[in-house]
Motif scaffolding. Sequence first.
Motif, PDB file in Angstrom:
ATOM      1  N   LYS A 276       0.839  -1.201   0.000  1.00 31.12           N
ATOM      2  CA  LYS A 276       0.000   0.000   0.000  1.00 31.12           C
ATOM      3  C   LYS A 276       0.876   1.255   0.000  1.00 31.12           C
ATOM      4  O   LYS A 276       0.555   2.245  -0.658  1.00 31.12           O
ATOM      5  CB  LYS A 276      -0.918  -0.004   1.216  1.00 31.12           C
ATOM      6  N   THR A 277       1.967   1.208   0.750  1.00 29.51           N
ATOM      7  CA  THR A 277       2.910   2.322   0.759  1.00 29.51           C
ATOM      8  C   THR A 277       3.523   2.498  -0.628  1.00 29.51           C
ATOM      9  O   THR A 277       3.659   3.618  -1.127  1.00 29.51           O
ATOM     10  CB  THR A 277       4.029   2.076   1.784  1.00 29.51           C
ATOM     11  N   GLU A 279       2.224   1.630  -3.489  1.00 27.06           N
ATOM     12  CA  GLU A 279       1.185   2.163  -4.371  1.00 27.06           C
ATOM     13  C   GLU A 279       1.040   3.664  -4.203  1.00 27.06           C
ATOM     14  O   GLU A 279       0.958   4.413  -5.183  1.00 27.06           O
ATOM     15  CB  GLU A 279      -0.134   1.460  -4.069  1.00 27.06           C
ATOM     16  N   ARG A 399      -0.581   7.798   2.071  1.00 24.24           N
ATOM     17  CA  ARG A 399      -1.744   7.040   1.621  1.00 24.24           C
ATOM     18  C   ARG A 399      -2.162   7.524   0.231  1.00 24.24           C
ATOM     19  O   ARG A 399      -1.880   8.638  -0.168  1.00 24.24           O
ATOM     20  CB  ARG A 399      -2.935   7.223   2.573  1.00 24.24           C
ATOM     21  N   THR A 400      -2.850   6.654  -0.480  1.00 25.34           N
ATOM     22  CA  THR A 400      -3.486   7.068  -1.728  1.00 25.34           C
ATOM     23  C   THR A 400      -4.813   7.688  -1.386  1.00 25.34           C
ATOM     24  O   THR A 400      -5.679   7.041  -0.792  1.00 25.34           O
ATOM     25  CB  THR A 400      -3.689   5.866  -2.673  1.00 25.34           C
TER      26      THR A 400
END
Length: 403
Positions: A276-277, A279, A399-400
């Motif tokens: 996630k990081t 991304e 975060r996205t």
Amino acid sequence: MIFADSDIFNALVQWLGHGLFDLAWWQIVLVTLVLTHITIASVTIYLHRHSAHRALDLHPIPAHFFRFWLWLTTGQVTKEWTAIHRKHHAKCEREGDPHSPVVYGIKTVFWKGAELYRAEAKNQETLERYGHNTPNDWIERHVYTGRSALGVSLMLIIDVALFGFAGLSVWAVQMAWIPITAAGIINGIGHWWGYRNFEAQDASTNISPWGIIIGGEELHNNHHTYPTSAKLSVKPYEFDIGWLYISILSKLGLATVKKTPPKAAYGDARPVADEKTLEALIANRYEVMANYARGLRSVVAQEAGKLTDAKVLGAASRWLHRDAEKVPFDAVPELAKARAASPTLDKMVQMREELRQIWLNTHESREQLAADLQAWCKRAEGSGIAALREFSTKLRSVRTRAA
């Protein structure tokens, strides 16, 4: 003599001297600025953000107004402008770029930018490859395309009718406005001089933080960083008047914005950088690297106070945060001296390049890239450099942002 004394003759002289409006000189100047500003707005909103980049959809009413206005004031053909601009992005600052100062030199692009444009407009391969999804209706085929001279000639008649002989000057300014501001200033200076918010893959610069005179196009580095964004300003102190007009059109139901610059969100730092990081890093890499550059500049200031000869950092400081391939050849020795004089700066520059390689290694799997990012954060936080440790901690919290 009888004709010279007639009311018709006197009315004709009055009309030629003052036009239908009989405006004072300062009023004519003001009207000229308004007319040229409408042209600028038409270029940036319709040709650039709507047609070339599809950053927004326009309702048929403003879309056709802009198209008609550009035909009158520039003789511009939508397909030609769109194709040439798309090719500029596809071939930016490489062989094939229609108007790059890196390729042709700043003097050529600034003074002869319009000539470069006209030459490329004759390239049918460019039009066919990059001119897709542009207007092809009856009025485009039978009026606008191939009859550019008719549009600008009609504008000349209108200007003379409204302003008399002064209308010739008004018309001349209108005809020169886009070749100077767009072809010369934006295509030339916008890739040669100014400030950079982001390390885009080219030499694009922001000429001014206030995009007013050229409709927001002054923010050229922002645009090349996020080419499909309808909004060109990204910093709180920047102003994009084109975006103001788009916002108004949007509220009136005459425009639909499709994309704006991404903005990273931050939460609690994850224990370790994960997929996630990764991304979020890739999605916001330009903003993340701009944050890294700020940390690097703070380290430069600290290191300058420790060195006996702080001048060694002066010449190199502007290049420490740049991608290696973007550093001019004559600046490489100065950069090497600065890195040799300060192990801390050397480590910062080295770690920056290693971080950049994470999203450049497209052949690696997602899992491997996440592992590389974890390793990078571990090295950064164990480097003993406060700026690196703080950056890494913040990186683990990125975060996205939800759409």
